[in-house]
Motif scaffolding. Structure first.
Motif: not given
Length: 378
Positions: A45-49, A206, A208, A210, A212, A253
Motif C-alpha cells: 500500500d506504500r506509494e512506491d513498493p 493495493s 487504492r 493499483d 503493483v 518497477d
C-alpha cells in the motif's frame, strides 16, 4: 525457481519469530520486516513498493537454497519455510476468462460432474461452438450474436454468460492468511473424484486499486463438485490448502510492468508417483478480459478492500489428457507434484494431498496481530 532479476518480495516463517517479509539479494534471503511495513499488505500500500523494498535495510536469515530445502510439506509449525506472499489481503479469483476453459466449464455443467460423459459432450459442444468464442470481446455486439446462436442450439450456459457477457465472474478463493506457499501441500476435498490444477497469474493490488506486482498461483479446482451445481463453487474452490501462491511477488518497477504480464506464458507440469506426466500452458495473450478490467470489476466505489487484494486472473489450461479410462480426461492422484512457472515470475511447486491430510490452517489474522504486537512491530 525465482526470476533472474527484478524487485522481489515474499514471506517466510522464521523459527522463533514468526512471519517475516523478505527480499532476495543474490542468494541471500533478507528480512525487511519493520514498523514501516509490518505486513505485506502495508508494504504493497506504500506509494512506491518497489523503491521501498530496494532501499530497505534488513537482516540476512539464510540462503535461498537453505530456505527451499527446508520448505517441504512435512515442515513443522515453527520450521523455516516459504509462506504465501499475502497476509491481510483478500484472496479473490476470476473465472472463465479464457475460451478453452470456458468450453470445459460448459462440459462440466452438461455432464453434471460425471467425467464419464465428458468426451461425448465435448464433441457436441465443439461442433456448435468451435472457434467462435476466440477473439470475442465480452459484452460486444458479436458476443450477443454468439449468445443468440448458442441459445437456439440449447447450449447456452451460465459459464458462457460470464465468459462473453459484460460482467466478469469474481469470487473469493479463500480467506486472508489461508493460502499456502512454495513447497507446501495443496489440498483436494476428499469427496472429489474429478479435479485439476489451474495455473494462473495472480495480481497484487493495493487498497487504492493499483496493480503493483504479480505472482503465480494454483487455483485448485474440483470439476465434479462445481459441475453438479455452480452453487457449490465455495465447496469446489475453498478448502484446506486449496490455494497456493508464490514463491514471491515481483513488484512493478522500471524493468517490469503490466504489459509484461499481458505477454506472460504460464507453464504447467504435473508429475505423478505413477509415472504420469502432463505438460500444459496458459498464454495471457489469449485472455478474454484485460487484467486491468478484472481489477476494475473487483475493486472501486462499488467495493472496497482496505487491506488490498490478490486476484487470480483465470487460466486457459483445460486438462483433457486421459489419465485413466479413455474419454475421462485428467484428474489428480495424491502425491502429484505440480509446478507452475513463468520466466518473469519464477516457479511455484506444490505436492497434491487430500485437504484432510494437509496441515490444518491454524495461524490466522488474529494470530498474526498477536505475533506482531509481541515483537513490537505494531
Amino acid at each position: 525457481m525465482l526470476p533472474q532479476n527484478g524487485t522481489l518480495v515474499g514471506r517466510i516463517w522464521r523459527p522463533g519469530h514468526g512471519p517475516a517479509l523478505v527480499t532476495i539479494r543474490g542468494e541471500e534471503v533478507v528480512d525487511i520486516t519493520g514498523r514501516e511495513a509490518p505486513t505485506l499488505s502495508a508494504l504493497l500500500d506504500r506509494e512506491d513498493p518497489a523503491g521501498f523494498v530496494a532501499g530497505a535495510e534488513g537482516e540476512g536469515v539464510c540462503t535461498l537454497p537453505e530456505l527451499c530445502a527446508a520448505s517441504t510439506e512435512t515442515a513443522g509449525p515453527d520450521d523455516l519455510r516459504w509462506l504465501a506472499p499475502a497476509d491481510l489481503q483478500a484472496i479473490k479469483a476470476s473465472g472463465v476468462t479464457f475460451a478453452a476453459s470456458m468450453v470445459e466449464r460448459v462440459i462440466e455443467e452438461q455432464a453434471a460432474g460425471d467425467p464419464a460423459r465428458a468426451q461425448a459432450i465435448r464433441e457436441k459442444v465443439g461442433e456448435v461452438v468451435g472457434a467462435s468464442l476466440r477473439g470475442l470481446v465480452p459484452g460486444s455486439d458479436k458476443a450477443q450474436e454468439v449468445k443468440r446462436v448458442l441459445t437456439e442450439a440449447r447450449l447456452w450456459s451460465q459459464y458462457l454468460e460470464v465468459g462473453i457477457g459484460p460482467d466478469a465472474e469474481i469470487f473469493t478463493k479463500c480467506p486472508p492468511m489461508a493460502a499456502v506457499g512454495w513447497g507446501a501441500a495443496v489440498g483436494l476435498h476428499p469427496v472429489s473424484r474429478w479435479n485439476n490444477p489451474e495455473p494462473e497469474v495472480v495480481l497484487a493490488v493495493s487498497s487504492r486499486g493499483d496493480i503493483v506486482g504479480a505472482t503465480l498461483g494454483n487455483d485448485v479446482n474440483l470439476r465434479d463438485v462445481e459441475g453438479r451445481s455452480a452453487l457449490l463453487l465455495g465447496k469446489a474452490k475453498d478448502n484446506n490448502a486449496s490455494a497456493s501462491l508464490g514463491p514471491v511477488i515481483r513488484l512493478f518497477d522500471e524493468g517490469y510492468s503490466l504489459d509484461d504480464l499481458r505477454r506472460a506464458e504460464v507453464r504447467l507440469r504435473v508429475e505423478g508417483e505413477d509415472g504420469f506426466v502432463m505438460d500444459g500452458s496458459s498464454s495471457m495473450a489469449e485472455i478474454s478480459r484485460d487484467p486491468a478490467d478484472l481489477v476494475a470489476q473487483t475493486i472501486g466505489r462499488h467495493h472496497q478492500y482496505p487491506d488490498g487484494l490478490m486476484l487470480y486472473c483465470g487460466t486457459m489450461f483445460a486438462p483433457v489428457q486421459d489419465r485413466g479410462a479413455a474419454g475421462q480426461g485428467f484428474t489428480h492422484h495424491p502425491g502429484d507434484v505440480v509446478t507452475i512457472s513463468e520466466p518473469g515470475l519464477g516457479a511455484l511447486t506444490n505436492t497434491v494431498r487430500l485437504s484432510t491430510e494437509a496441515p490444518e490452517w491454524t495461524f490466522g489474522t488474529g494470530a498474526l496481530m498477536r505475533n506482531l504486537a509481541g515483537r513490537g512491530l505494531i
